[in-house]
Write an enzyme that holds these catalytic residues in place. Structure first.
Site, short mmCIF file in Angstrom:
data_model
loop_
_atom_site.label_atom_id
_atom_site.label_comp_id
_atom_site.label_asym_id
_atom_site.label_seq_id
_atom_site.Cartn_x
_atom_site.Cartn_y
_atom_site.Cartn_z
N LYS A 20 72.55 61.74 -35.56
CA LYS A 20 71.21 62.94 -35.24
C LYS A 20 70.82 62.56 -33.79
CE LYS A 20 71.06 64.48 -39.95
NZ LYS A 20 69.86 64.59 -41.15
N TYR A 60 72.41 74.75 -40.95
CA TYR A 60 71.69 74.23 -42.09
C TYR A 60 71.30 75.60 -42.94
CZ TYR A 60 71.23 69.44 -40.93
OH TYR A 60 71.48 67.84 -40.77
N ASN A 123 66.63 60.51 -40.35
CA ASN A 123 67.19 59.72 -41.29
C ASN A 123 68.79 59.55 -40.61
OD1 ASN A 123 68.38 62.34 -41.66
ND2 ASN A 123 68.50 62.34 -44.02
N HIS A 126 74.25 62.87 -40.22
CA HIS A 126 74.50 63.83 -41.26
C HIS A 126 76.03 63.68 -41.67
CE1 HIS A 126 75.41 67.79 -42.79
NE2 HIS A 126 76.60 67.82 -42.21
N GLU A 137 82.03 72.79 -41.44
CA GLU A 137 81.29 72.11 -40.56
C GLU A 137 82.04 71.74 -39.47
OE1 GLU A 137 78.79 69.56 -42.81
OE2 GLU A 137 77.95 70.87 -43.65
P1 GDP Z 1 71.65 65.36 -46.72
O1 GDP Z 1 72.87 66.10 -47.11
O2 GDP Z 1 71.44 64.21 -47.22
O3 GDP Z 1 71.55 65.15 -45.13
O4 GDP Z 1 70.29 66.12 -47.05
P2 GDP Z 1 70.28 67.98 -47.19
O5 GDP Z 1 71.56 68.54 -47.00
O6 GDP Z 1 69.30 68.05 -48.49
O7 GDP Z 1 69.08 68.03 -46.17
C1 GDP Z 1 69.55 68.22 -44.59
C2 GDP Z 1 68.42 67.30 -43.78
O8 GDP Z 1 67.25 67.94 -43.74
C3 GDP Z 1 68.39 65.87 -44.19
O9 GDP Z 1 69.02 65.06 -43.83
C4 GDP Z 1 66.96 65.60 -43.57
O10 GDP Z 1 67.16 65.25 -42.27
C5 GDP Z 1 66.40 67.03 -43.78
N1 GDP Z 1 65.51 66.89 -44.96
C6 GDP Z 1 65.86 67.25 -46.21
N2 GDP Z 1 64.71 67.26 -47.09
C7 GDP Z 1 63.79 67.00 -46.17
C8 GDP Z 1 62.29 66.80 -46.70
O11 GDP Z 1 61.80 66.92 -47.77
N3 GDP Z 1 61.58 66.59 -45.42
C9 GDP Z 1 62.11 66.32 -44.13
N4 GDP Z 1 61.09 66.17 -43.27
N5 GDP Z 1 63.20 66.64 -43.83
C10 GDP Z 1 64.08 66.94 -45.03
MG MG Z 2 73.23 68.18 -46.78
#
Ligand code: GDP
Ligand code: MG
Length: 160
Positions: A20, A60, A123, A126, A137
């Site tokens: 990212k 997303y 973080n 991805h 993807e």
């Molecule tokens: P991943 O699969 O571990 O990347 O997580 P998800 O698919 O649930 O979410 C996609 C991305 O959205 C995450 O990697 C984070 O960068 C962001 N994200 C998810 N949950 C949160 C949250 O509660 N707060 C914020 N600021 N970003 C979030």
């Molecule tokens: Mg995810």
């Protein structure tokens, strides 16, 4: 012999991995690629890329409606990302383990997020969450011809 070969070919998955914008800005591209390279999976796609808002929203789309969605789109489009496609048996789940859980404070030391980041909203990486997402993807982020089929010379030393 042939059915066995076909069955084993079918298990080869692909995953979409992306450094990212924070990972690129912080100079973590080499470190992150290196962890996947050392693991032994096959790299089939790699590029530096400026993501558009449309592409970020499509990628997303399952998170549309979440309170953090606008901030997430802003974050992902805030600078260049490094797009990767990796291939191998079990690559999707294995990559998720190398990456660590979404919240870096809960991610285990030794994982990419656990070692290199502190907040969900920054973080650094991805990784696709299922073989179906991996396919979707890779097709979304790479154009025809950008994913390369090749035979790594080290394959016999990694796969029996
Ligand atoms: P991943 O699969 O571990 O990347 O997580 P998800 O698919 O649930 O979410 C996609 C991305 O959205 C995450 O990697 C984070 O960068 C962001 N994200 C998810 N949950 C949160 C949250 O509660 N707060 C914020 N600021 N970003 C979030
Ligand atoms: Mg995810």
């Amino acid at each position: 012999f042939l059915p066995h070969l076909v069955a084993s070919l079918e298990r080869v998955d692909q995953t979409y991995i992306m450094v990212k914008p924070d990972g690129v800005q912080r100079g973590l591209v080499g470190e992150i690629i290196s962890r996947f390279e050392k693991k032994g999976f096959k790299l089939t796609g790699l590029k530096l890329f400026q993501c558009t808002k449309d592409l970020a929203e499509e990628h997303y789309k399952d998170l549309k409606g979440k309170s953090f969605f606008p901030g997430l789109i802003e974050y992902i489009t805030s600078g260049p990302v490094v797009c990767m496609a990796w291939e191998g048996v079990g690559v999707v789940a294995s990559a998720r383990k190398l990456i660590g859980v979404t919240n870096p404070l809960e991610a285990e030391p030794g994982t990419i997020r656990g070692d290199l980041s502190i907040q969900k909203g920054r973080n650094v990486i991805h990784g696709s969450d299922s073989p179906e997402s991996g396919k979707r993807e890779v097709a979304l982020w790479f154009k025809e011809g950008e994913v390369v089929e090749w035979e790594p010379a080290l394959a016999p030393w990694l796969i029996e």
